[in-house]
Design an enzyme around this catalytic site. Structure first.
Site, mmCIF file in Angstrom:
data_model
loop_
_atom_site.group_PDB
_atom_site.id
_atom_site.type_symbol
_atom_site.label_atom_id
_atom_site.label_comp_id
_atom_site.label_asym_id
_atom_site.label_seq_id
_atom_site.Cartn_x
_atom_site.Cartn_y
_atom_site.Cartn_z
ATOM 1 N N ASP A 80 -9.592 -0.479 5.582
ATOM 2 C CA ASP A 80 -8.723 -0.923 6.713
ATOM 3 C C ASP A 80 -7.135 -0.866 6.357
ATOM 4 O O ASP A 80 -6.660 -0.913 7.330
ATOM 5 C CB ASP A 80 -9.207 -2.192 7.103
ATOM 6 C CG ASP A 80 -10.799 -2.344 7.548
ATOM 7 O OD1 ASP A 80 -10.987 -2.449 8.693
ATOM 8 O OD2 ASP A 80 -11.360 -2.607 6.441
ATOM 9 N N PHE A 81 -6.944 -1.639 5.127
ATOM 10 C CA PHE A 81 -5.707 -1.776 4.904
ATOM 11 C C PHE A 81 -4.938 -0.566 4.436
ATOM 12 O O PHE A 81 -3.836 -0.369 4.323
ATOM 13 C CB PHE A 81 -5.633 -2.496 3.618
ATOM 14 C CG PHE A 81 -6.045 -3.778 4.001
ATOM 15 C CD1 PHE A 81 -6.078 -4.611 5.185
ATOM 16 C CD2 PHE A 81 -6.993 -4.666 2.842
ATOM 17 C CE1 PHE A 81 -6.589 -5.670 5.396
ATOM 18 C CE2 PHE A 81 -7.391 -5.854 3.263
ATOM 19 C CZ PHE A 81 -7.269 -6.304 4.446
ATOM 20 N N HIS B 70 -11.898 -5.843 8.542
ATOM 21 C CA HIS B 70 -12.380 -5.303 7.396
ATOM 22 C C HIS B 70 -13.741 -4.811 7.300
ATOM 23 O O HIS B 70 -14.905 -4.715 6.693
ATOM 24 C CB HIS B 70 -12.535 -6.972 6.716
ATOM 25 C CG HIS B 70 -11.588 -7.577 6.114
ATOM 26 N ND1 HIS B 70 -10.691 -8.384 7.015
ATOM 27 C CD2 HIS B 70 -11.072 -7.742 4.942
ATOM 28 C CE1 HIS B 70 -9.711 -8.992 6.215
ATOM 29 N NE2 HIS B 70 -9.950 -8.487 5.027
ATOM 30 N N PHE C 18 -9.509 -2.892 1.055
ATOM 31 C CA PHE C 18 -10.434 -2.683 2.008
ATOM 32 C C PHE C 18 -9.701 -1.231 2.794
ATOM 33 O O PHE C 18 -8.734 -1.140 2.915
ATOM 34 C CB PHE C 18 -10.468 -3.672 3.310
ATOM 35 C CG PHE C 18 -11.343 -4.987 2.733
ATOM 36 C CD1 PHE C 18 -12.694 -5.020 3.013
ATOM 37 C CD2 PHE C 18 -10.778 -5.992 2.067
ATOM 38 C CE1 PHE C 18 -13.404 -5.959 2.695
ATOM 39 C CE2 PHE C 18 -11.284 -7.026 1.607
ATOM 40 C CZ PHE C 18 -12.738 -7.082 1.752
ATOM 41 N N GLU D 224 0.948 -1.165 0.106
ATOM 42 C CA GLU D 224 0.072 -0.070 -0.126
ATOM 43 C C GLU D 224 0.696 1.232 0.031
ATOM 44 O O GLU D 224 0.548 2.171 -0.711
ATOM 45 C CB GLU D 224 -0.835 -0.077 1.294
ATOM 46 C CG GLU D 224 -1.973 -0.780 1.152
ATOM 47 C CD GLU D 224 -1.853 -2.438 1.334
ATOM 48 O OE1 GLU D 224 -0.616 -2.463 1.899
ATOM 49 O OE2 GLU D 224 -2.641 -3.142 0.979
#
Ligand SMILES: Cc1ncc(C[n+]2csc(CCOP(=O)(O)OP(=O)(O)O)c2C)c(N)n1
Length: 658
Positions: A423-424, A465, A421, A398
């Site tokens: 979240d990542f 998630h 997602f 990322e």
């Protein structure tokens, strides 16, 4: 030290000497000024100049270099004036960042230099983006990015090298191996014997050079760059050197064994080269004095002019304006004649296709977004139409990919990064909050990036998630946040986001993706940011919300016949204060609703704003309703308890009865 001049002429050698001497003379002067208390901090590169100077001199002047805190020689070799540099170091208005950032923390498009942010490792991914842009444009070019041996321990280092290797990007990853990272010696920093040993692991060529030998640096990089322009690929270049002074001047060198200074003092890049040139009959003592004198004269002139420059007079308007890049575009309103009923996921897909058609410089990047079509299929079919160059699968990196997106923007491209997602996004947080958000404010180049983030709870996906991550970014000046609740808004706002040169975080709720559909105008259109939608079911209360919560509020109000108006904010940064104020004045009772955990949420901030700005119109305290202040649990019953929908009903009933 053995110097091999190869085919370099006397003039070239003399030019290299002058280029090598300039940062040394500047630094010597800085040390004097520091002792006199006329300047503050100084990070010294004394003893390492041959690297900065050698590599910059070897590259073409339009090839990008991304230096760090000891690389004055990069800036001087690109002919930046002493005055301008000193103004930057002194935080003066005429510096590169108008007094907003320190010493070497600036970029300059004119000189093809992208300076560092404080965070080590953060610029390695950016170099990849710059190189990717050249590769896509078929421009034979090399990008060079610096890392220290200590900074190479950062995860960003690994990510960037991995991506560059997979994509065969023409980047020279230059590691200045100077033995220390602040006070930490190499044996406490890494276990490998040398950095070139890492090459095989990345599937990358790796070359080691004597970083104190200007001719070795210069000729190696010249030949390497030549070959990389013809045959694009990344290369690790390890330059062995030594840090002759403290980490910064105030920190001292007590922890460094004295004999190391003796050994490395003998390898000094300037005096050794000087000696060689004297032997070759190219230099003599009087010429050396003359060159030094010339350098010092211009330097002193520059220094004195900058000292005379007044301190910055703060201008609040300018400070606030420079957070975002100004731009103009002509809005395209939706044409209501032709529409079809589609889901949010289809609308996103349509918008991406239209954006790729409209902006030929737009590149999409993300995990599994090409043939597979993305985890949620938002990019399905796009690679077939636009090809693998523009719809790019990425390694699971990322941070590095977000960095590459900034690199693309620096080269005038647009980028979209899909988080699998939201979240990542934690793994790329630094790039967004420190690089994207502050870039325009710091040196005037915006991160023209849209980060798409499938978000939210309600699908029993557990703590990693399901999170609502928008508030993490709301707090950071320089970012924009769009959060549509329906397909028609998603399409128009996403297309608006791609028009905007500023970084936009675009949230797509996973529950809305496929469970709700609505009439969506066909063709290209944009919706304005900071313009809420109002669902008027009466004036007994107003519910201010966004995302999935809009549907939950609508369902409740409609089913119970409650006379309340629902504001769908649609964009959270900026958010529509005008509409909120208008409806607070009209309805007098306010519930701010968010799916996010309540503490520190955007809802909390809006509630505070209302009580500050519209207290006199309130008939009841503003009620905030949100998710529980817990991680988001997996099981349906626990998740239902986490989600705010039951508390919303109770809150609204209480509010109406107040
Ligand atoms: C992410 C991050 N962690 C810690 C620091 C603090 N810091 C600044 S420079 C430095 C040492 C860097 O060592 P190295 O990369 O070897 O470069 P050198 O200073 O030796 O040139 C540290 C720990 C930082 N700037 N960024």
């Amino acid at each position: 030290m053995i110097f091999k001049r190869k085919k370099l002429t006397d003039n070239q050698l003399l030019h290299l000497y002058k280029a090598l001497l300039r940062p040394r003379v500047i630094e010597e002067r800085m040390l004097v000024l520091l002792r006199q208390g006329r300047i503050g901090k100084w990070f010294s590169g004394i003893g390492q100049e041959a690297i900065s100077v050698g590599v910059t001199e070897a590259l073409n002047s339009d090839e990008y270099v991304l230096p760090l805190h000891r690389n004055l020689g990069v800036f001087t070799s690109r002919n930046i004036s002493d005055k301008k540099l000193f103004a930057q170091w002194q935080g003066k208005k005429s510096g590169f960042t108008k007094g907003r950032d320190r010493s070497f923390h600036f970029g300059t498009q004119e000189h093809h230099i992208v300076g560092m942010i404080s965070h080590l490792g953060a610029m390695l991914g950016v170099a990849n983006g710059i190189a990717l842009s050249d590769l896509l444009d078929k421009k034979p070019s090399v990008t060079l990015v610096f890392s220290g041996d200590g900074g190479a321990s950062e995860g960003d280092f690994h990510e960037a090298l991995n991506v560059a290797a997979v994509w065969q990007l023409p980047v020279i990853f230059l590691i200045e191996n100077n033995g220390y990272g602040l006070s930490t010696p190499s044996n406490e920093q890494f276990r490998c014997a040398q950095f070139i040993d890492k090459g095989i692991g990345y599937g990358m060529e790796a070359i080691q050079i004597d970083g104190n030998n200007i001719l070795e640096v210069y000729t190696t990089v010249s030949e390497l760059a030549d070959s990389m322009r013809k045959n694009p690929r990344p290369v690790i270049l390890e330059a062995i050197t030594f840090r002759m002074r403290g980490h910064e001047e105030a920190s001292g060198v007590k922890y460094v064994p004295k004999e190391l200074f003796e050994i490395w003092g003998k390898k000094d890049p300037v005096s050794n080269f000087e000696h060689y040139l004297i032997q070759q009959g190219i230099l003599n003592e009087s010429l050396i004095s003359k060159i030094r004198k010339e350098i010092l004269e211009t330097l002193n002139d520059g220094i004195e002019t900058v000292f005379e420059e007044p301190e910055i007079e703060p201008n609040l308007t300018e400070e606030l304006q420079d957070i975002y890049a100004p731009f103009s575009f002509s809005a395209t309103p939706p044409s209501p004649e032709k529409s079809k009923e589609i889901r949010l996921i289809d609308a996103v897909n349509e918008a991406l296709e239209l954006a790729l058609e409209k902006h030929s410089n737009l590149v999409l990047m993300g995990q599994d977004i090409a043939e597979y079509g993305g985890a949620f299929k938002a990019t399905e079919g796009l690679v077939q139409k636009f090809g693998k160059d523009r719809v790019r699968n990425t390694p699971i990196t990322e941070s590095s990919i977000l960095g590459a997106a900034l690199g693309l923007s620096i080269k005038g491209k647009k980028a979209m990064v899909e988080m699998q997602f939201s979240d990542f996004v934690t793994c790329g947080f630094n790039q967004i909050v420190n690089n994207f958000a502050k870039n325009h404010y710091r040196w005037g180049v915006s991160a023209d990036v849209v980060v798409r983030m499938p978000t939210g709870a309600g699908v029993q996906a557990g703590p990693f998630h399901s999170q609502s991550t928008e508030a993490w970014f709301y707090h950071v000046p320089g970012l924009k946040i769009y959060y549509p609740s329906n397909a028609a808004d998603a399409k128009g706002l996403l297309l608006r986001a791609f028009e905007d040169p500023n970084p936009v975080l675009f949230f797509e709720h996973k529950v809305i993706y496929r469970n709700y559909h609505c009439e969506v105008p066909e063709g290209y259109y944009t919706l304005p940011e900071g313009k809420a939608a109002v669902h008027d079911y009466g004036d007994e209360a107003v519910i201010i919300t966004y995302g999935w919560a809009v549907h939950k509020a609508l369902e409740y109000v409609q089913s119970e016949n409650i006379q309340a108006t629902i504001i769908d904010l649609r964009t959270l940064m900026p958010w529509d204060q005008e509409t909120v104020l208008e409806q607070v004045k009209r309805c007098n009772k306010v519930l701010v609703l968010t799916e996010d955990t309540l503490t520190g949420s955007i809802a909390s901030d809006i509630a505070a704003w209302i009580q500050e700005n519209a207290f006199q119109y309130l008939d009841a305290p503003v009620i905030r309703i949100g998710g529980l202040d817990t991680p988001i649990p997996l099981s349906k019953t626990l998740e239902d308890q986490f989600l705010p929908w039951n508390r919303m009903k109770e809150g609204l009933d209480k509010l109406l009865k107040y």
